[in-house]
Design a protein around this motif. Structure first.
Motif, PDB file in Angstrom:
ATOM      1  N   ASN A  43      21.134 -54.687 -39.460  1.00 34.61           N
ATOM      2  CA  ASN A  43      20.602 -54.185 -38.201  1.00 34.61           C
ATOM      3  C   ASN A  43      21.344 -52.953 -37.714  1.00 34.61           C
ATOM      4  O   ASN A  43      20.744 -52.037 -37.185  1.00 34.61           O
ATOM      5  CB  ASN A  43      20.707 -55.273 -37.117  1.00 34.61           C
ATOM      6  N   ARG A  44      22.655 -53.046 -37.897  1.00 34.14           N
ATOM      7  CA  ARG A  44      23.461 -51.914 -37.423  1.00 34.14           C
ATOM      8  C   ARG A  44      23.153 -50.655 -38.198  1.00 34.14           C
ATOM      9  O   ARG A  44      23.049 -49.575 -37.629  1.00 34.14           O
ATOM     10  CB  ARG A  44      24.947 -52.246 -37.508  1.00 34.14           C
ATOM     11  N   ILE A  45      22.976 -50.830 -39.515  1.00 35.44           N
ATOM     12  CA  ILE A  45      22.687 -49.658 -40.336  1.00 35.44           C
ATOM     13  C   ILE A  45      21.362 -49.031 -39.908  1.00 35.44           C
ATOM     14  O   ILE A  45      21.219 -47.829 -39.779  1.00 35.44           O
ATOM     15  CB  ILE A  45      22.687 -50.038 -41.831  1.00 35.44           C
ATOM     16  N   LYS A  86      18.463 -44.662 -37.177  1.00 37.57           N
ATOM     17  CA  LYS A  86      17.646 -44.162 -36.082  1.00 37.57           C
ATOM     18  C   LYS A  86      18.383 -43.045 -35.343  1.00 37.57           C
ATOM     19  O   LYS A  86      17.831 -41.999 -35.041  1.00 37.57           O
ATOM     20  CB  LYS A  86      17.350 -45.308 -35.105  1.00 37.57           C
ATOM     21  N   GLN A  87      19.681 -43.308 -35.099  1.00 36.04           N
ATOM     22  CA  GLN A  87      20.485 -42.284 -34.425  1.00 36.04           C
ATOM     23  C   GLN A  87      20.576 -41.015 -35.265  1.00 36.04           C
ATOM     24  O   GLN A  87      20.469 -39.915 -34.749  1.00 36.04           O
ATOM     25  CB  GLN A  87      21.899 -42.802 -34.182  1.00 36.04           C
ATOM     26  N   LEU A  88      20.749 -41.243 -36.588  1.00 35.90           N
ATOM     27  CA  LEU A  88      20.843 -40.100 -37.493  1.00 35.90           C
ATOM     28  C   LEU A  88      19.558 -39.292 -37.471  1.00 35.90           C
ATOM     29  O   LEU A  88      19.580 -38.064 -37.395  1.00 35.90           O
ATOM     30  CB  LEU A  88      21.107 -40.583 -38.928  1.00 35.90           C
ATOM     31  N   ALA A  89      18.428 -40.010 -37.521  1.00 35.59           N
ATOM     32  CA  ALA A  89      17.127 -39.346 -37.516  1.00 35.59           C
ATOM     33  C   ALA A  89      16.955 -38.535 -36.238  1.00 35.59           C
ATOM     34  O   ALA A  89      16.459 -37.408 -36.252  1.00 35.59           O
ATOM     35  CB  ALA A  89      16.015 -40.383 -37.656  1.00 35.59           C
ATOM     36  N   GLN A  90      17.421 -39.111 -35.141  1.00 35.11           N
ATOM     37  CA  GLN A  90      17.307 -38.429 -33.858  1.00 35.11           C
ATOM     38  C   GLN A  90      18.183 -37.169 -33.836  1.00 35.11           C
ATOM     39  O   GLN A  90      17.748 -36.105 -33.386  1.00 35.11           O
ATOM     40  CB  GLN A  90      17.735 -39.380 -32.740  1.00 35.11           C
ATOM     41  N   ALA A  91      19.404 -37.325 -34.346  1.00 33.97           N
ATOM     42  CA  ALA A  91      20.322 -36.183 -34.398  1.00 33.97           C
ATOM     43  C   ALA A  91      19.735 -35.076 -35.268  1.00 33.97           C
ATOM     44  O   ALA A  91      19.824 -33.901 -34.944  1.00 33.97           O
ATOM     45  CB  ALA A  91      21.680 -36.619 -34.929  1.00 33.97           C
ATOM     46  N   GLU A  92      19.122 -35.504 -36.376  1.00 35.27           N
ATOM     47  CA  GLU A  92      18.512 -34.564 -37.315  1.00 35.27           C
ATOM     48  C   GLU A  92      17.368 -33.793 -36.636  1.00 35.27           C
ATOM     49  O   GLU A  92      17.240 -32.584 -36.774  1.00 35.27           O
ATOM     50  CB  GLU A  92      17.989 -35.344 -38.536  1.00 35.27           C
ATOM     51  N   ARG A  93      16.579 -34.534 -35.854  1.00 33.54           N
ATOM     52  CA  ARG A  93      15.454 -33.908 -35.142  1.00 33.54           C
ATOM     53  C   ARG A  93      15.983 -32.900 -34.114  1.00 33.54           C
ATOM     54  O   ARG A  93      15.472 -31.797 -33.993  1.00 33.54           O
ATOM     55  CB  ARG A  93      14.600 -34.984 -34.453  1.00 33.54           C
ATOM     56  N   GLN A  94      17.050 -33.298 -33.405  1.00 33.43           N
ATOM     57  CA  GLN A  94      17.627 -32.390 -32.414  1.00 33.43           C
ATOM     58  C   GLN A  94      18.130 -31.102 -33.064  1.00 33.43           C
ATOM     59  O   GLN A  94      17.942 -30.018 -32.533  1.00 33.43           O
ATOM     60  CB  GLN A  94      18.784 -33.070 -31.673  1.00 33.43           C
ATOM     61  N   ARG A  95      18.719 -31.271 -34.244  1.00 31.09           N
ATOM     62  CA  ARG A  95      19.231 -30.099 -34.950  1.00 31.09           C
ATOM     63  C   ARG A  95      18.106 -29.185 -35.380  1.00 31.09           C
ATOM     64  O   ARG A  95      18.223 -27.964 -35.268  1.00 31.09           O
ATOM     65  CB  ARG A  95      20.009 -30.541 -36.198  1.00 31.09           C
ATOM     66  N   SER A  96      17.017 -29.762 -35.862  1.00 29.40           N
ATOM     67  CA  SER A  96      15.938 -28.901 -36.332  1.00 29.40           C
ATOM     68  C   SER A  96      15.222 -28.233 -35.151  1.00 29.40           C
ATOM     69  O   SER A  96      14.770 -27.105 -35.256  1.00 29.40           O
ATOM     70  CB  SER A  96      14.985 -29.656 -37.263  1.00 29.40           C
TER      71      SER A  96
END
Ligand code: C2E
Ligand code: CA
Ligand code: CA
Ligand code: CA
Length: 279
Positions: free
Chosen positions: A7-9, A14-24
């Motif tokens: 679950n944690r992973i 999800k957090q990574l995906a969000q960070a990735e979206r923010q970066r793009s």
């Protein structure tokens, strides 16, 4: 481990995906910012340690984002670098400096030279450096006064190649400064093999200059070596009078930092110099 904390992973993903979206998103916005007027320049003087006369100014870029406010170059410069935008960024900076600084009539007079930061990727490409050189030369009123700041880690890849590149560009009138000096693993090799005009002692040394005797010993040794090689030394990040006085006692000839002046827009720089001249 991966299964137990599944679950944690998932959450991290999800957090990574969000960070990735923010970066793009940020990257898209940066591309736009490079074509309109939302990037600006500020100038931070450096001074002689004894009389506090201006010895040059350093250009720092600012991004005024419509929602996020002012975004630090520590964030968007690496983003530009990773996405092949270094050249556009540098050409933007050179163009803007050429528009702002020679018009003041101070360059070459009250302001002996202007330092421009470039990214490691740019420095590590001889072609990119030739392009930058040509671009700077195309600004005739600015070109004779430009100093390039590279970080020590930029030369780390290949000291022989870096040294040859710097030599060739210095022969053609460009001057060089090594920024954040002392933070890499190649400081001594750099001093041994690369001929530059200036080194800037990283502010992590300056910050502890009054509390850490080992830092003091290192800074003294750097000042002594550089002076033997006729390389100018600038201590950066000077924030207190005590730091300034310690650096003076150690024989450091130039200082830069919030205690002396914050980076400021061109108009404030001109006013700052007018005040300085009447003193
Ligand atoms: P840097 O070249 O080491 O620049 C010094 C940074 O320290 C600047 O942050 C400056 O505002 C800040 N500073 C100056 N005096 C003091 C002080 O007394 N105390 C403290 N704590 N900080 C001080 P800034 O403007 O946020 O720039 C961060 C970095 O971004 C720069 O570090 C440089 O590596 C990079 N950068 C800035 N402008 C450009 C640019 O036009 N092109 C490229 N490639 N990189 C740039
Ligand atoms: Ca710098
Ligand atoms: Ca620095
Ligand atoms: Ca830095």
């Amino acid at each position: 481990e991966a299964k137990r904390t599944g679950n944690r992973i998932c959450f991290h993903n999800k957090q990574l995906a969000q960070a990735e979206r923010q970066r793009s998103d940020l990257l898209k916005e940066l591309k736009v910012a490079l074509t309109n007027e939302s990037l600006s320049l500020v100038y931070q003087p450096k001074y002689s340690a004894d009389k506090l006369r201006i010895t040059g100014v350093e250009v720092l870029v600012r991004w005024h984002h419509p929602y996020h406010g002012t975004i630090s170059p520590a964030i968007f410069v690496p983003l530009a670098e990773e996405n092949g935008l270094s050249r556009i960024l540098s050409e933007f900076v050179v163009t803007k400096v050429a528009k702002e600084l020679p018009a003041t009539g101070l360059l070459g007079n009250a302001i002996p030279h202007v330092s421009i930061n470039i990214s490691a990727t740019e420095f590590n490409s001889a072609q990119a450096m030739e392009n930058l050189y040509d671009f700077i030369q195309s600004q005739a009123q600015l070109a004779p006064y430009v100093r390039i700041e590279i970080t020590e880690t930029a030369t780390l890849n290949d000291i022989g190649k870096s040294s040859a590149l710097i030599r060739s560009l210095r022969d053609r009138g460009l001057s060089f400064s090594v920024d954040d000096f002392g933070t890499g693993y190649t400081s001594l090799a750099m001093l041994k093999d690369v001929t530059v005009d200036e080194i800037k002692i990283d502010r992590s040394f300056v910050a502890v200059i009054d509390s850490d005797s080992r830092a003091r010993t290192i800074v003294s040794a750097v000042i002594a070596m550089a002076s033997n090689f006729r390389i100018d030394v600038v201590a950066e990040g000077v924030e207190t009078e005590a730091q300034l006085n310690t650096l003076r006692e150690m024989g450091c000839k130039q200082v830069q930092g919030y205690y002396l002046a914050h980076p400021m827009p061109i108009k404030a720089l001109v006013e700052h110099l007018e005040v300085a001249q009447t003193h």
